[in-house]
Motif scaffolding. Structure first.
Motif, PDB file in Angstrom:
ATOM      1  N   LYS A  95       4.619   2.322  31.483  1.00  0.00           N
ATOM      2  CA  LYS A  95       4.308   1.387  32.564  1.00  0.00           C
ATOM      3  C   LYS A  95       5.582   0.731  33.105  1.00  0.00           C
ATOM      4  CE  LYS A  95       1.225  -2.547  33.066  1.00  0.00           C
ATOM      5  NZ  LYS A  95       0.493  -3.484  32.224  1.00  0.00           N
ATOM      6  N   GLU A  96       6.474   0.366  32.193  1.00  0.00           N
ATOM      7  CA  GLU A  96       7.707  -0.315  32.616  1.00  0.00           C
ATOM      8  C   GLU A  96       8.825   0.682  32.930  1.00  0.00           C
ATOM      9  OE1 GLU A  96       8.950  -3.776  30.419  1.00  0.00           O
ATOM     10  OE2 GLU A  96       6.979  -3.937  29.477  1.00  0.00           O
ATOM     11  N   ASN A  97       8.484   1.966  32.834  1.00  0.00           N
ATOM     12  CA  ASN A  97       9.436   3.037  33.119  1.00  0.00           C
ATOM     13  C   ASN A  97      10.735   2.892  32.308  1.00  0.00           C
ATOM     14  OD1 ASN A  97      10.097   5.419  34.270  1.00  0.00           O
ATOM     15  ND2 ASN A  97      10.866   4.519  36.203  1.00  0.00           N
ATOM     16  N   ILE A  98      10.578   2.708  31.010  1.00  0.00           N
ATOM     17  CA  ILE A  98      11.737   2.565  30.120  1.00  0.00           C
ATOM     18  C   ILE A  98      12.131   3.957  29.630  1.00  0.00           C
ATOM     19  CG2 ILE A  98      12.563   1.569  27.943  1.00  0.00           C
ATOM     20  CD1 ILE A  98      10.561  -0.734  28.480  1.00  0.00           C
ATOM     21  N   ASN A  99      13.357   4.348  29.966  1.00  0.00           N
ATOM     22  CA  ASN A  99      13.744   5.739  29.713  1.00  0.00           C
ATOM     23  C   ASN A  99      14.557   5.943  28.444  1.00  0.00           C
ATOM     24  OD1 ASN A  99      12.511   6.763  32.044  1.00  0.00           O
ATOM     25  ND2 ASN A  99      14.185   5.873  33.256  1.00  0.00           N
ATOM     26  N   ASN A 100      14.915   4.853  27.786  1.00  0.00           N
ATOM     27  CA  ASN A 100      15.755   4.999  26.592  1.00  0.00           C
ATOM     28  C   ASN A 100      14.999   4.633  25.319  1.00  0.00           C
ATOM     29  OD1 ASN A 100      15.624   2.314  27.372  1.00  0.00           O
ATOM     30  ND2 ASN A 100      17.614   1.809  26.476  1.00  0.00           N
ATOM     31  N   PHE A 101      13.687   4.774  25.356  1.00  0.00           N
ATOM     32  CA  PHE A 101      12.861   4.478  24.186  1.00  0.00           C
ATOM     33  C   PHE A 101      12.185   5.764  23.708  1.00  0.00           C
ATOM     34  CE2 PHE A 101       8.570   3.677  22.565  1.00  0.00           C
ATOM     35  CZ  PHE A 101       8.863   2.874  21.477  1.00  0.00           C
ATOM     36  N   PHE A 102      12.315   6.045  22.412  1.00  0.00           N
ATOM     37  CA  PHE A 102      11.733   7.268  21.847  1.00  0.00           C
ATOM     38  C   PHE A 102      11.056   6.963  20.517  1.00  0.00           C
ATOM     39  CE2 PHE A 102      15.481   8.275  24.308  1.00  0.00           C
ATOM     40  CZ  PHE A 102      14.994   9.222  25.202  1.00  0.00           C
ATOM     41  N   VAL A 103      10.062   7.757  20.204  1.00  0.00           N
ATOM     42  CA  VAL A 103       9.353   7.590  18.933  1.00  0.00           C
ATOM     43  C   VAL A 103       9.580   8.827  18.071  1.00  0.00           C
ATOM     44  CG1 VAL A 103       7.077   7.375  17.858  1.00  0.00           C
ATOM     45  CG2 VAL A 103       7.587   6.099  19.937  1.00  0.00           C
ATOM     46  N   LEU A 104       9.981   8.580  16.818  1.00  0.00           N
ATOM     47  CA  LEU A 104       9.972   9.654  15.827  1.00  0.00           C
ATOM     48  C   LEU A 104       8.721   9.401  14.998  1.00  0.00           C
ATOM     49  CD1 LEU A 104      11.405  12.050  14.419  1.00  0.00           C
ATOM     50  CD2 LEU A 104      12.600  10.396  12.992  1.00  0.00           C
ATOM     51  N   SER A 105       7.704  10.229  15.213  1.00  0.00           N
ATOM     52  CA  SER A 105       6.392   9.894  14.657  1.00  0.00           C
ATOM     53  C   SER A 105       6.133  10.553  13.312  1.00  0.00           C
ATOM     54  CB  SER A 105       5.283  10.306  15.635  1.00  0.00           C
ATOM     55  OG  SER A 105       4.020  10.085  15.024  1.00  0.00           O
ATOM     56  N   ALA A 106       5.774   9.707  12.332  1.00  0.00           N
ATOM     57  CA  ALA A 106       5.238  10.215  11.063  1.00  0.00           C
ATOM     58  C   ALA A 106       3.830   9.664  10.877  1.00  0.00           C
ATOM     59  CB  ALA A 106       6.149   9.802   9.912  1.00  0.00           C
ATOM     60  N   HIS A 107       3.211   9.277  11.990  1.00  0.00           N
ATOM     61  CA  HIS A 107       1.854   8.736  11.889  1.00  0.00           C
ATOM     62  C   HIS A 107       0.900   9.798  11.334  1.00  0.00           C
ATOM     63  CE1 HIS A 107       2.364   4.805  13.562  1.00  0.00           C
ATOM     64  NE2 HIS A 107       2.960   5.262  14.648  1.00  0.00           N
ATOM     65  N   LYS A 108      -0.029   9.327  10.521  1.00  0.00           N
ATOM     66  CA  LYS A 108      -0.966  10.250   9.886  1.00  0.00           C
ATOM     67  C   LYS A 108      -2.376   9.686   9.945  1.00  0.00           C
ATOM     68  CE  LYS A 108       2.272  12.316   6.588  1.00  0.00           C
ATOM     69  NZ  LYS A 108       3.499  11.897   7.256  1.00  0.00           N
ATOM     70  N   ILE A 109      -3.357  10.589   9.743  1.00  0.00           N
ATOM     71  CA  ILE A 109      -4.737  10.113   9.655  1.00  0.00           C
ATOM     72  C   ILE A 109      -5.296  10.436   8.272  1.00  0.00           C
ATOM     73  CG2 ILE A 109      -5.229  10.084  12.127  1.00  0.00           C
ATOM     74  CD1 ILE A 109      -6.476  12.831  11.847  1.00  0.00           C
ATOM     75  N   MET A 110      -6.239   9.608   7.845  1.00  0.00           N
ATOM     76  CA  MET A 110      -6.634   9.605   6.447  1.00  0.00           C
ATOM     77  C   MET A 110      -7.634  10.689   6.020  1.00  0.00           C
ATOM     78  SD  MET A 110      -6.023   8.448   3.589  1.00  0.00           S
ATOM     79  CE  MET A 110      -4.883   7.113   3.642  1.00  0.00           C
ATOM     80  N   PRO A 111      -8.702  10.950   6.801  1.00  0.00           N
ATOM     81  CA  PRO A 111      -9.742  11.856   6.273  1.00  0.00           C
ATOM     82  C   PRO A 111      -9.231  13.223   5.781  1.00  0.00           C
ATOM     83  CG  PRO A 111     -10.544  10.731   8.216  1.00  0.00           C
ATOM     84  CD  PRO A 111      -9.085  10.391   8.111  1.00  0.00           C
TER      85      PRO A 111
END
Lengths: 362, 335
Positions: A156-172
């Motif tokens: 939304k804010e058009n921020i171009n220098n932000f990145f995610v290194l994702s290790a998000h997981k789901i439980m089931p």
């Protein structure tokens, strides 16, 4: 304190302990799969209130503990780049990678910042336009919606220098893996905060497919004891089902708004879980529309191959097959100051909680 | 030991102890056990001598500022050794650009607190460093006082024995939460004020009337948990604490519940642990409760013959668990 003291009422706790003692007919093993539960169980000394034939074991509920060494190595590789600022929740910085940890890199000069919310990382991105800000996304269905909102905000804010290194997981998928892997269980103490987001229905497959009782549980001593009682009674009647003990927070359908954010931003992917290996469709990665925020796609790094310490039994502990005291490294070589395995790092890891609260039992 | 100093080396817990033992004690050939103040014997009189640096961030917080803290902290280190604090020296490291008004507020607070505590600031030093070479203002205070030879055992704990009772002079964690709140602009519905205060009058009141104080320590970095673990290690006794008896203010409990802190590990700047010989606890409690800084004093546990070297908590839930030495920096949980 309101909403706390009622749930720590000693008389009520003793009554529940008595009812559990009179309900037991055989040996039972119940598994909790939330780090918050692991910590609460030991912090309140719950095992000392239960009859000997009820065993509580900890599953892969601590997001830090199940995080792959390769993820840490990758984060360290990013931290070595001149123009990168790593932003992370606190626990992760102490997790050992193959050769170092983010904490050690920070002490040696890398720009690693501990934040309390993903939105703080966005602020850092805005005030450091020449740097690339990498947010280490870690946690289950509880923290992933926060990352989703952060990514949407960055767009939304058009921020171009932000990145995610994702290790998000789901439980089931991990719970299913434990059952299929042969860990002998009589039921699950299901994670209250995960269920607050997803609803209790995500656990329905466990009684239906595997004949296992599930009680979605809160984090106070009376919550935990009531759930143990409900699980014991379910097992005695052999009528497994999903019950909500934590009904002051959890519903069958959960937080629809948070689920929408999750589904908008993330798609599932195969993910590596420490102790399990790859579990299909158990990870979350930014989907097609949000790929420009995915660190791995936009700025790939090479992290060296890694070997985990062969003596470390974190894997078996995370699958509920062994207890921390059975590890040859426990408390001698592996301590909270010098953790070998990830279970010793986080305040919610099995080994760390055992070390902190239960060494007198060794 | 690590290759670099990390923030964990400053937590007041296990890593700090390791650093002190492996670097400072080894280099300077200091004698153990390590106490808050050194006891120095000269013919006719025995002195205590101590020093402490203050780097609190932010410099101003509810209930005090870095200057007040620099006086209280050093006065308390002397007082818990059983001494009467007398003189302080202070040195300032000031960052270029630091507002003069703030410096005046800080020194004013120091003067006020010194007057209250009855100590004199007699010498000092000032250094100014370039922008970015320090964080606004660091203060080091050193202090000296006189100790009666009969009180020398207090800092080493060598008279501590099973059956002794543990007393603290009020609720835990207020300083840490007040500073955390000020640092992160958190607003609490009931404000949390730092407990920062000089305890020498309260302590002198006890020592004048009662000879049964077996140990004292102020509960600063590392909190109650840190001090109890040091005591268990120093004396080889066991320690048992009743969670229900430990006074903690409601707003502090609230923040701890929310952010996942354990109040037993949080820093205080106006709290002392007194180990009272068996049978003297009510008398001591009576004395300190009459002091404004001890109104909420409580007996929170005792020294035991079992569980040697360990601190065991009887939880509110009726269970038992260890209180371990603080390790690492306390961090909020992530799920």
């Amino acid at each position: 304190m309101k909403y706390i003291d009622e749930y720590r009422d000693k008389e009520l706790i003793m009554k529940l302990a008595d009812r559990i003692a009179s309900a037991v007919k055989r040996d039972y093993t119940f598994m909790e799969v939330c780090g918050g539960h692991t910590a609460a169980i030991h912090r309140f000394g719950i095992p000392s209130l239960l009859p000997e034939n009820i065993r509580l074991i900890s599953g892969p509920g601590c997001p830090v503990c199940v995080t792959d060494t390769g993820f840490i190595d990758k984060a360290i590789a990013y931290s070595q780049k001149e123009d990168v600022i790593i932003t992370t929740f606190g626990d992760l910085i102490r997790v050992p990678g193959s050769a170092s940890s983010l904490e050690k890199q920070k002490a040696a000069g890398a720009d690693v910042r501990i934040i309390f919310s993903g939105l703080e990382a966005l602020e850092i991105a805005k005030t450091n336009p020449r740097k690339k800000i990498i947010f280490l996304g870690i946690g289950f269905e509880t923290t992933a919606p926060g990352t989703a909102v952060t990514i949407k905000q960055a767009e939304k804010e058009n921020i171009n220098n932000f990145f995610v290194l994702s290790a998000h997981k789901i439980m089931p998928p991990a719970m299913e893996e434990i059952v299929k892997g042969g860990t002998n269980l009589d039921g699950f103490i299901c994670p209250g905060h995960v269920a607050a987001i997803t609803g209790s229905s995500i656990f329905n497959f466990l009684p239906e497919k595997y004949n296992l009782g599930c009680v979605v549980t809160g984090f106070e001593p009376t919550d935990l004891l009531q759930s143990v009682l409900l699980l014991t009674e379910q097992a005695n009647r052999n009528e497994p089902k999903v019950e909500i003990q934590y009904n002051r927070v959890v519903t069958v359908n959960g937080n629809i708004k948070a689920q929408r954010h999750l589904n908008d931003v993330f798609e599932t992917c195969d993910a590596y879980w420490r102790g399990f290996g790859i579990i299909q469709s158990s990870g979350l990665t930014p989907g097609k529309n949000f790929e420009r925020f995915n660190a791995e796609i936009n700025m790939p790094v090479e992290a060296g191959k890694h070997d985990e310490n062969e003596m470390c039994i974190c894997g078996e502990i995370l699958r509920g097959l062994k207890e921390p005291g059975e590890c040859p490294l426990f408390a001698d070589i592996c301590t909270p100051e010098n953790p070998v395995g990830a279970c010793m790092v986080s305040g919610e890891g099995s080994c760390n909680t055992w070390y902190k609260y239960r060494r007198q039992d060794e | 030991m690590n290759d670099h100093i990390s923030l964990n080396h400053g937590n007041g817990g296990r890593q700090t102890h390791e650093l002190i033992k492996k670097v400072f004690v080894k280099s300077f050939g200091m004698t153990e056990p390590l106490t808050d103040s050194a006891i120095l014997e000269e013919p006719g009189k025995t002195f205590v001598f101590t020093t402490d640096s203050y780097v609190v961030d932010p410099i101003f917080f509810p209930g005090g500022n870095i200057g007040k803290l620099a006086v209280c902290g050093t006065v308390n280190d002397l007082a818990v050794s059983g001494a009467l604090p007398k003189y302080l020296a202070c040195s300032f490291i000031i960052e270029e650009g630091f507002p003069m008004d703030d410096l005046i507020s800080v020194t004013k607070a120091m003067a006020e607190e010194a007057l209250k505590a009855g100590v004199k600031i007699v010498t000092g030093d000032t250094k100014v460093v370039g922008k970015g070479k320090c964080d606004r203002l660091f203060i080091t205070t050193s202090g000296t006082g006189i100790i009666n030879k009969e009180k020398e055992h207090i800092s080493t704990g060598r008279q501590v024995t099973s059956g002794d009772k543990l007393i603290i002079n009020g609720s835990l964690g207020n300083h840490a939460i007040a500073v955390l709140g000020a640092r992160n602009n958190l607003s609490f519905s009931t404000p949390v004020i730092s407990d920062c205060a000089s305890l020498n009058h309260l302590i002198a009141g006890v020592l004048e009337k009662c000879g049964e104080v077996h140990f004292m320590r102020d509960l600063t970095r590392g909190g109650l948990a840190g001090v109890l673990n040091e005591l268990a290690e120093m004396t080889g006794t066991g320690i048992s604490v009743n969670e229900r008896s430990v006074p903690i203010d409601e707003p502090v409990r609230g923040v701890c519940e929310m952010l996942g802190f354990d109040p037993l590990y949080l820093a205080n700047e106006g709290k002392v642990l007194i180990v009272a010989g068996k049978g003297s606890e009510e008398e001591i409690l009576d004395i300190i409760r009459r002091d404004p800084l001890g109104v909420d004093s409580a007996i929170i546990g005792e020294i035991t013959a079992e569980n040697r070297g360990m601190v065991i908590l009887n939880t509110t839930a009726g269970g038992k668990r260890i209180i371990d030495m603080p390790s690492g920096v306390q961090l909020p949980r992530i799920c």
